[in-house]
Write an enzyme that holds these catalytic residues in place. Structure first.
Site, PDB file in Angstrom:
ATOM      1  CG  ASP A  29      -6.241   4.064   3.648  1.00  0.00           C
ATOM      2  OD1 ASP A  29      -5.034   4.032   3.955  1.00  0.00           O
ATOM      3  OD2 ASP A  29      -6.803   3.172   2.989  1.00  0.00           O
ATOM      4  CG  ASN A  31      -1.510   9.461   5.908  1.00  0.00           C
ATOM      5  OD1 ASN A  31      -2.364  10.189   5.432  1.00  0.00           O
ATOM      6  ND2 ASN A  31      -1.414   9.211   7.207  1.00  0.00           N
ATOM      7  NE  ARG A  42       4.033   3.335   3.890  1.00  0.00           N
ATOM      8  CZ  ARG A  42       2.817   3.181   3.350  1.00  0.00           C
ATOM      9  NH1 ARG A  42       2.662   3.117   2.045  1.00  0.00           N
ATOM     10  NH2 ARG A  42       1.762   3.073   4.127  1.00  0.00           N
ATOM     11  CG  HIS A  46       2.403   8.184   8.137  1.00  0.00           C
ATOM     12  ND1 HIS A  46       1.187   7.690   7.707  1.00  0.00           N
ATOM     13  CD2 HIS A  46       3.285   7.162   7.998  1.00  0.00           C
ATOM     14  CE1 HIS A  46       1.346   6.419   7.326  1.00  0.00           C
ATOM     15  NE2 HIS A  46       2.611   6.083   7.484  1.00  0.00           N
ATOM     16  CB  SER A  75      -5.347  -4.293  16.259  1.00  0.00           C
ATOM     17  OG  SER A  75      -6.456  -4.581  15.437  1.00  0.00           O
ATOM     18  CG  ASN A  77      -2.065   0.213  10.739  1.00  0.00           C
ATOM     19  OD1 ASN A  77      -2.790   1.142  11.081  1.00  0.00           O
ATOM     20  ND2 ASN A  77      -2.170  -0.330   9.523  1.00  0.00           N
ATOM     21  NE  ARG A  80       0.462   0.254   7.614  1.00  0.00           N
ATOM     22  CZ  ARG A  80      -0.093   1.273   6.984  1.00  0.00           C
ATOM     23  NH1 ARG A  80       0.559   2.408   6.884  1.00  0.00           N
ATOM     24  NH2 ARG A  80      -1.292   1.161   6.460  1.00  0.00           N
ATOM     25  NE  ARG A 197     -10.061   2.642   3.811  1.00  0.00           N
ATOM     26  CZ  ARG A 197      -9.607   1.502   4.344  1.00  0.00           C
ATOM     27  NH1 ARG A 197     -10.458   0.696   4.965  1.00  0.00           N
ATOM     28  NH2 ARG A 197      -8.336   1.180   4.275  1.00  0.00           N
ATOM     29  CG  LEU A 204     -15.697  -1.229   8.863  1.00  0.00           C
ATOM     30  CD1 LEU A 204     -16.094   0.204   8.590  1.00  0.00           C
ATOM     31  CD2 LEU A 204     -16.919  -2.058   9.261  1.00  0.00           C
ATOM     32  CD  GLU A 216     -26.779   5.874   5.352  1.00  0.00           C
ATOM     33  OE1 GLU A 216     -26.344   5.685   4.190  1.00  0.00           O
ATOM     34  OE2 GLU A 216     -27.807   5.318   5.798  1.00  0.00           O
TER      35      GLU A 216
HETATM   36  C1  IPE Z   1      -6.839   1.438   8.026  1.00  0.00           C
HETATM   37  O1  IPE Z   1      -5.995   1.680   6.966  1.00  0.00           O
HETATM   38  C2  IPE Z   1      -6.190   1.860   9.315  1.00  0.00           C
HETATM   39  C3  IPE Z   1      -6.026   3.301   9.507  1.00  0.00           C
HETATM   40  C4  IPE Z   1      -6.425   4.234   8.696  1.00  0.00           C
HETATM   41  C5  IPE Z   1      -5.357   3.673  10.726  1.00  0.00           C
HETATM   42  P1  IPE Z   1      -5.022   0.563   6.379  1.00  0.00           P
HETATM   43  O2  IPE Z   1      -4.265   1.211   5.275  1.00  0.00           O
HETATM   44  O3  IPE Z   1      -4.209  -0.042   7.466  1.00  0.00           O
HETATM   45  O4  IPE Z   1      -6.037  -0.534   5.827  1.00  0.00           O
HETATM   46  P2  IPE Z   1      -5.859  -1.644   4.704  1.00  0.00           P
HETATM   47  O5  IPE Z   1      -4.640  -2.448   5.062  1.00  0.00           O
HETATM   48  O6  IPE Z   1      -5.665  -0.939   3.398  1.00  0.00           O
HETATM   49  O7  IPE Z   1      -7.128  -2.429   4.719  1.00  0.00           O
HETATM   50  C1  IPE Z   2      -3.214   5.751   6.579  1.00  0.00           C
HETATM   51  O1  IPE Z   2      -2.365   5.856   5.490  1.00  0.00           O
HETATM   52  C2  IPE Z   2      -2.483   5.911   7.884  1.00  0.00           C
HETATM   53  C3  IPE Z   2      -2.328   4.655   8.638  1.00  0.00           C
HETATM   54  C4  IPE Z   2      -2.817   3.490   8.296  1.00  0.00           C
HETATM   55  C5  IPE Z   2      -1.582   4.733   9.867  1.00  0.00           C
HETATM   56  P1  IPE Z   2      -1.599   4.603   4.910  1.00  0.00           P
HETATM   57  O2  IPE Z   2      -0.240   4.547   5.529  1.00  0.00           O
HETATM   58  O3  IPE Z   2      -2.385   3.363   5.047  1.00  0.00           O
HETATM   59  O4  IPE Z   2      -1.456   5.020   3.393  1.00  0.00           O
HETATM   60  P2  IPE Z   2      -1.585   4.062   2.129  1.00  0.00           P
HETATM   61  O5  IPE Z   2      -2.895   3.355   2.237  1.00  0.00           O
HETATM   62  O6  IPE Z   2      -0.425   3.123   2.181  1.00  0.00           O
HETATM   63  O7  IPE Z   2      -1.530   4.991   0.959  1.00  0.00           O
HETATM   64 MG    MG Z   3      -3.737   2.432   3.843  1.00  0.00          MG
END
Ligand code: IPE
Ligand code: IPE
Ligand code: MG
Length: 256
Positions: A29, A31, A42, A46, A75, A77, A80, A197, A204, A216
């Site tokens: 998480d 990116n 963004r 990635h 599931s 995402n 977005r 994480r 989670l 853990e």
């Molecule tokens: C969890 O991250 C999913 C992945 C890392 C692929 P998210 O960024 O989607 O989670 P939330 O929305 O902050 O809970």
């Molecule tokens: C995790 O990075 C990658 C995916 C969920 C695909 P994010 O895109 O969730 O990055 P933040 O949380 O918005 O910084």
């Molecule tokens: Mg995120």
């Protein structure tokens, strides 16, 4: 020679069980925040995240981790912007096209987990290709959680079990934890010992809901594109200091 060249020569994993987790799950998480902090789109975050993924796979395999699950697309995402979803699909495609050969040469077995019936034909074929190309490999398993949600996985498993019960193939009273686990996408893979994480979030987000029962958790502040070998080692050292009880008591502490 590849960075992973020494993997097959690693010592028998069992002797190291207390210090190196057998199965690590990673919620990659941060990116988007990494990119936003630099005034970049963004998707640039990635792309950098894929580099962190490569580093982590190499280092985990070198350390003797047997199973590594990476959360790549949840599931949820799909909610977005369409352009971001499309670029995440494109990055998966490029990762498999560019890295499959190295993964295979290093004896890594790729196993996609997640829902498949609502992915494009192209992505489905690539995931199947990666899995089939590496099926016979005996090194680390890289579980790619793509279009994955823990609740969705449990619901899909329950649906199959229900169909088999209705068809008279399974008795209702034979439905237990072991049976349900055998219908999950992770069937045959031991539960994660450690879930990491990045990006400072402590949740989670629907990752390995069933399997994480006794994992853990290590939450680290680094954004995923900044995660490196040292950050992985730091998380492992925190894991080593944890006292896992699995609902029991610790030998020698209670004095009976
Ligand atoms: C969890 O991250 C999913 C992945 C890392 C692929 P998210 O960024 O989607 O989670 P939330 O929305 O902050 O809970
Ligand atoms: C995790 O990075 C990658 C995916 C969920 C695909 P994010 O895109 O969730 O990055 P933040 O949380 O918005 O910084
Ligand atoms: Mg995120």
């Amino acid at each position: 020679m590849s960075v992973l060249g020494g993997v097959s020569a690693r010592p028998d994993f069992d002797t190291e069980a207390p210090t190196v987790p057998v199965h690590i799950g990673i919620i990659m998480d941060g990116n988007g925040r990494w990119a936003e902090a630099r005034g970049l789109p963004r998707v640039a975050g990635h792309r950098k995240g894929v580099d962190a993924l490569r580093r982590t796979v190499r280092h985990a395999a070198k350390l003797g981790v047997r199973h590594l699950t990476v959360f790549s697309f949840s599931s949820e995402n799909w909610s977005r912007p369409a352009q971001e979803v499309a670029s995440l699909m494109g990055l998966l495609r490029r990762f498999i096209e560019q890295d499959l050969r190295e993964l295979d040469q290093n004896n890594i077995r790729v196993r996609p987990i997640g829902r498949r019936d609502n992915l494009s034909k192209e992505i489905n074929e690539l995931l199947t290709h990666a899995e089939e190309t590496t099926r016979a490999n005996t090194g680390m398993t890289l579980l790619v959680a793509f279009n994955y949600g823990g609740r969705d996985e449990i619901a899909r498993a329950c649906r199959i079990v229900a169909e088999r019960v209705a068809a008279g193939e399974i008795a209702a009273d034979a439905v237990d934890e072991t049976l349900i686990a055998s219908y999950l996408d992770t069937a045959g893979i031991p539960d994660p010992d450690l879930i990491i994480r990045t990006s400072g979030e402590s949740r989670l987000s629907n990752f390995l809901m069933w399997q994480a029962a006794y994992a853990e958790f290590v939450f680290v502040p680094e954004l995923w594109p900044d995660f490196d070998e040292a950050a992985l080692e730091a998380a492992l050292s925190e894991f080593r200091n944890r006292n896992r009880r699995f609902g029991g008591v610790v030998a020698g502490v209670t004095g009976g």
